[in-house]
Design an enzyme around this catalytic site. Structure first.
Site, PDB file in Angstrom:
ATOM      1  N   GLY A  87      -3.568  -0.406  -3.062  1.00 18.26           N
ATOM      2  CA  GLY A  87      -4.769  -0.805  -3.809  1.00 18.26           C
ATOM      3  C   GLY A  87      -5.086  -2.287  -3.652  1.00 18.26           C
ATOM      4  N   GLU A  88      -4.043  -3.104  -3.516  1.00 21.10           N
ATOM      5  CA  GLU A  88      -4.252  -4.553  -3.405  1.00 21.10           C
ATOM      6  C   GLU A  88      -4.553  -5.001  -1.980  1.00 21.10           C
ATOM      7  OE1 GLU A  88      -0.780  -6.437  -5.230  1.00 21.10           O
ATOM      8  OE2 GLU A  88      -0.904  -4.943  -6.825  1.00 21.10           O
ATOM      9  N   ASN A 123      15.325  -4.407 -12.897  1.00 22.44           N
ATOM     10  CA  ASN A 123      14.828  -3.090 -12.509  1.00 22.44           C
ATOM     11  C   ASN A 123      15.901  -2.480 -11.613  1.00 22.44           C
ATOM     12  OD1 ASN A 123      13.568  -0.912 -11.349  1.00 22.44           O
ATOM     13  ND2 ASN A 123      11.714  -2.008 -10.746  1.00 22.44           N
ATOM     14  N   HIS A 179       4.278   5.091 -14.053  1.00 27.12           N
ATOM     15  CA  HIS A 179       3.594   3.823 -13.743  1.00 27.12           C
ATOM     16  C   HIS A 179       2.892   3.244 -14.965  1.00 27.12           C
ATOM     17  CE1 HIS A 179       2.973   5.335  -9.335  1.00 27.12           C
ATOM     18  NE2 HIS A 179       4.030   4.545  -9.391  1.00 27.12           N
ATOM     19  N   GLY A 239       0.561   2.938  -4.401  1.00 27.59           N
ATOM     20  CA  GLY A 239       1.671   2.390  -3.618  1.00 27.59           C
ATOM     21  C   GLY A 239       2.308   3.537  -2.867  1.00 27.59           C
ATOM     22  N   ARG A 268      13.502  -2.344 -16.968  1.00 26.75           N
ATOM     23  CA  ARG A 268      12.602  -1.244 -16.625  1.00 26.75           C
ATOM     24  C   ARG A 268      13.387   0.057 -16.817  1.00 26.75           C
ATOM     25  NH1 ARG A 268      11.180   1.758 -11.165  1.00 26.75           N
ATOM     26  NH2 ARG A 268       9.497   3.001 -12.007  1.00 26.75           N
ATOM     27  N   ARG A 299       4.785  12.316  -0.758  1.00 29.45           N
ATOM     28  CA  ARG A 299       4.677  13.407  -1.739  1.00 29.45           C
ATOM     29  C   ARG A 299       3.328  14.098  -1.590  1.00 29.45           C
ATOM     30  NH1 ARG A 299       6.058   9.461  -6.355  1.00 29.45           N
ATOM     31  NH2 ARG A 299       8.303   9.188  -6.107  1.00 29.45           N
ATOM     32  N   GLU A 318       4.370  -5.636 -13.062  1.00 25.86           N
ATOM     33  CA  GLU A 318       5.130  -4.863 -14.044  1.00 25.86           C
ATOM     34  C   GLU A 318       6.223  -5.717 -14.691  1.00 25.86           C
ATOM     35  OE1 GLU A 318       5.043  -1.963 -10.778  1.00 25.86           O
ATOM     36  OE2 GLU A 318       5.369  -0.471 -12.323  1.00 25.86           O
ATOM     37  N   LYS A 334      16.230  -5.102  -8.678  1.00 27.89           N
ATOM     38  CA  LYS A 334      15.215  -6.162  -8.554  1.00 27.89           C
ATOM     39  C   LYS A 334      15.269  -6.984  -9.826  1.00 27.89           C
ATOM     40  CE  LYS A 334      12.223  -3.123  -5.970  1.00 27.89           C
ATOM     41  NZ  LYS A 334      11.321  -2.068  -6.307  1.00 27.89           N
TER      42      LYS A 334
HETATM   43  P1  ADP Z   1       6.030   1.153  -4.228  1.00 33.60           P
HETATM   44  O1  ADP Z   1       5.357   2.376  -4.771  1.00 33.60           O
HETATM   45  O2  ADP Z   1       7.237   1.465  -3.411  1.00 33.60           O
HETATM   46  O3  ADP Z   1       6.213   0.036  -5.244  1.00 33.60           O
HETATM   47  P2  ADP Z   1       4.088  -0.648  -3.070  1.00 33.60           P
HETATM   48  O4  ADP Z   1       3.219  -0.793  -4.276  1.00 33.60           O
HETATM   49  O5  ADP Z   1       4.884  -1.813  -2.614  1.00 33.60           O
HETATM   50  O6  ADP Z   1       4.996   0.628  -3.147  1.00 33.60           O
HETATM   51  O7  ADP Z   1       3.101  -0.216  -1.885  1.00 33.60           O
HETATM   52  C1  ADP Z   1       3.570   0.136  -0.620  1.00 33.60           C
HETATM   53  C2  ADP Z   1       2.363   0.587   0.209  1.00 33.60           C
HETATM   54  O8  ADP Z   1       1.458  -0.517   0.338  1.00 33.60           O
HETATM   55  C3  ADP Z   1       2.738   1.031   1.618  1.00 33.60           C
HETATM   56  O9  ADP Z   1       2.046   2.237   1.942  1.00 33.60           O
HETATM   57  C4  ADP Z   1       2.194  -0.107   2.459  1.00 33.60           C
HETATM   58  O10 ADP Z   1       1.806   0.295   3.719  1.00 33.60           O
HETATM   59  C5  ADP Z   1       0.982  -0.524   1.669  1.00 33.60           C
HETATM   60  N1  ADP Z   1       0.521  -1.832   2.162  1.00 33.60           N
HETATM   61  C6  ADP Z   1       1.154  -3.023   2.068  1.00 33.60           C
HETATM   62  N2  ADP Z   1       0.450  -3.980   2.729  1.00 33.60           N
HETATM   63  C7  ADP Z   1      -0.643  -3.375   3.253  1.00 33.60           C
HETATM   64  C8  ADP Z   1      -1.768  -3.799   4.030  1.00 33.60           C
HETATM   65  N3  ADP Z   1      -1.900  -5.059   4.400  1.00 33.60           N
HETATM   66  N4  ADP Z   1      -2.708  -2.880   4.343  1.00 33.60           N
HETATM   67  C9  ADP Z   1      -2.590  -1.608   3.963  1.00 33.60           C
HETATM   68  N5  ADP Z   1      -1.555  -1.119   3.236  1.00 33.60           N
HETATM   69  C10 ADP Z   1      -0.595  -1.997   2.885  1.00 33.60           C
END
Ligand code: ADP
Length: 405
Positions: free
Chosen positions: A339-340, A7, A186, A216, A97, A247, A391, A14
């Site tokens: 989301g996770e 990626n 995505h 994210g 990717r 954004r 992904e 990555k």
């Molecule tokens: P990208 O779109 O850059 O791939 P990611 O999917 O890695 O981003 O998500 C990054 C987001 O996830 C950031 O806003 C980060 O704060 C949030 N995040 C990561 N860990 C936690 C957590 N424990 N609680 C809340 N938000 C989190």
């Protein structure tokens, strides 16, 4: 079969080395042998992180002046002292990717000269991404000249959208002339988590209406009916849709014109403003990072809470809209860094959806944080699920699927 997944972004590379085949895909038994990321590519002090399951994470700082050097470092990590393979010849395919496939690619594809030309043409639609994906492919091709290389597009999955979903209320001529339409992004993540949900539920994708929330730094929602994307919140660019880290998401299109006049800024400055200064950062005046906002919220910061509430309210509106678009919904999925990890976001964006039979289980939602499974109540008609995205795995699987066909 060992597949290297790459990626390549503007300043990062990555990678993952994944062992998979058609049987492993069916049984979800693919194995990640090693993964890593190189950040600040182009600098003397590039940051390298490399991980092999069950081993300590390796981190270092080295000069990595271009993508060729980053790919060389990748191969050295995989075969060297910390390596997981004895010889690069063990790698049988490379999956890349690739951000934008325009209207030309509705599926992943094996790279060749014609594909390269079309992906180059699509660079007009993704000038910040496609050129780096292409460089990554060309450099990897030099290192792995004799194995198939596969392009897996972020946009391909959404090519099933109908004109009624992908056209804007603009003169049709602009679609003809400039290909201005909604593309969505995505796609690899939306596709992976919807497939995985069906697998976990023991159902066929063709029997499910699913709403996937990839949250994210960039965030998007997709409506997936019978395994096909019928609508998604990102559009011509990733700026549309949800409120994101920096954004703005959906806004009245006359706002940028009004700000350009009142602040006396250029169109380029406006573009940077909408992409980098808005969203959670702009509203909270604190951070684009959801974790920072959560911490501030628990300390009583009202503006951090407001940013989180606006973020979740927008998600909820899309869930309502996409349920209407599909005449119902069976599964709502949360994935991506937010989301996770954020049980608050999952809870706030699904509260008050009992009218449509979606009942989040607040305790289960907290307990399962960062896990995989169902977070709705047993009696909930709509299943709400938490599924970590992967992904890279889908890129490896597509690579195997295409070259085994
Ligand atoms: P990208 O779109 O850059 O791939 P990611 O999917 O890695 O981003 O998500 C990054 C987001 O996830 C950031 O806003 C980060 O704060 C949030 N995040 C990561 N860990 C936690 C957590 N424990 N609680 C809340 N938000 C989190």
């Amino acid at each position: 079969m060992k597949v290297l997944v790459l990626n390549c972004g503007s300043s990062s590379v990555k990678f993952q080395l994944i062992e998979t085949d058609l049987e492993a895909i069916k049984t979800n038994s693919d194995i990640c042998l090693a993964k890593g990321r190189i950040e600040r590519v182009g600098k003397e002090d590039a940051k390298i992180v490399y991980e092999v399951p069950e081993r300590e994470k390796y981190k270092t700082v080295l000069p990595i002046l271009n993508h060729a050097a980053a790919i060389k470092e990748t191969t050295e990590l995989l075969t060297g002292e910390l390596g997981v393979i004895g010889d690069l010849k063990e790698i049988e395919a490379v999956g890349h990717r690739t951000v934008h496939g325009g209207e030309d690619f509705s599926d992943s594809t094996v790279w060749n000269d014609a594909v390269l030309k079309t992906v180059e043409e699509c660079s007009k639609l993704a000038p910040l991404h496609n050129p780096h994906n292409i460089t990554g492919y060309l450099e990897a091709k030099k290192v792995f000249p004799d194995v198939p290389h596969v392009a897996v597009f972020d946009t391909a999955f959404h090519q099933t959208m109908k004109p009624v979903a992908y056209l804007y209320g603009l003169p049709y001529e602009y679609y003809r002339k400039y290909k201005i339409r909604r593309y969505g992004f995505h796609g690899t993540s939306h596709r992976y988590v919807s497939y995985r949900a069906a697998q976990l539920l023991g159902k066929d994708l063709s029997d499910l209406k699913i709403i996937t929330n990839h949250l994210g730094n960039g965030s998007s929602v997709a409506a997936i009916d019978k395994g096909q994307s019928v609508d998604t919140s990102m559009g011509y660019t990733p700026l549309e849709g949800l409120v994101m880290g920096t954004r703005c998401g959906d806004i009245d299109p006359s706002i940028p014109l009004s700000i350009i006049k009142s602040e006396g800024i250029s169109a380029e400055e406006m573009d940077t403003f909408l992409n980098k200064k808005c969203g959670l950062l702009g509203i909270s005046e604190l951070s684009n990072d959801m974790l920072d906002l959560e911490n501030a919220y628990y300390e009583g910061n009202e503006q951090a809470e407001l940013a989180m509430r606006i973020f979740c309210y927008r998600i909820k509106k899309y869930i309502g809209a996409y349920s209407a678009a599909m005449n119902g919904v069976d599964v709502i999925i949360f994935t991506g860094g937010i989301g996770e990890n954020s049980n608050e976001v999952r809870e706030w964006s699904t509260e008050g959806l009992d009218f449509m039979g979606a009942l989040i289980d607040i305790e289960k939602n907290k307990e399962l944080n960062r896990g995989e499974g169902i977070i709705s109540k047993p009696e909930s008609k709509v299943k709400i699920m938490l599924i970590p995205t992967n992904e890279e795995l889908l890129i490896a699987r597509d690579t195997v699927r295409l070259i085994s066909a």
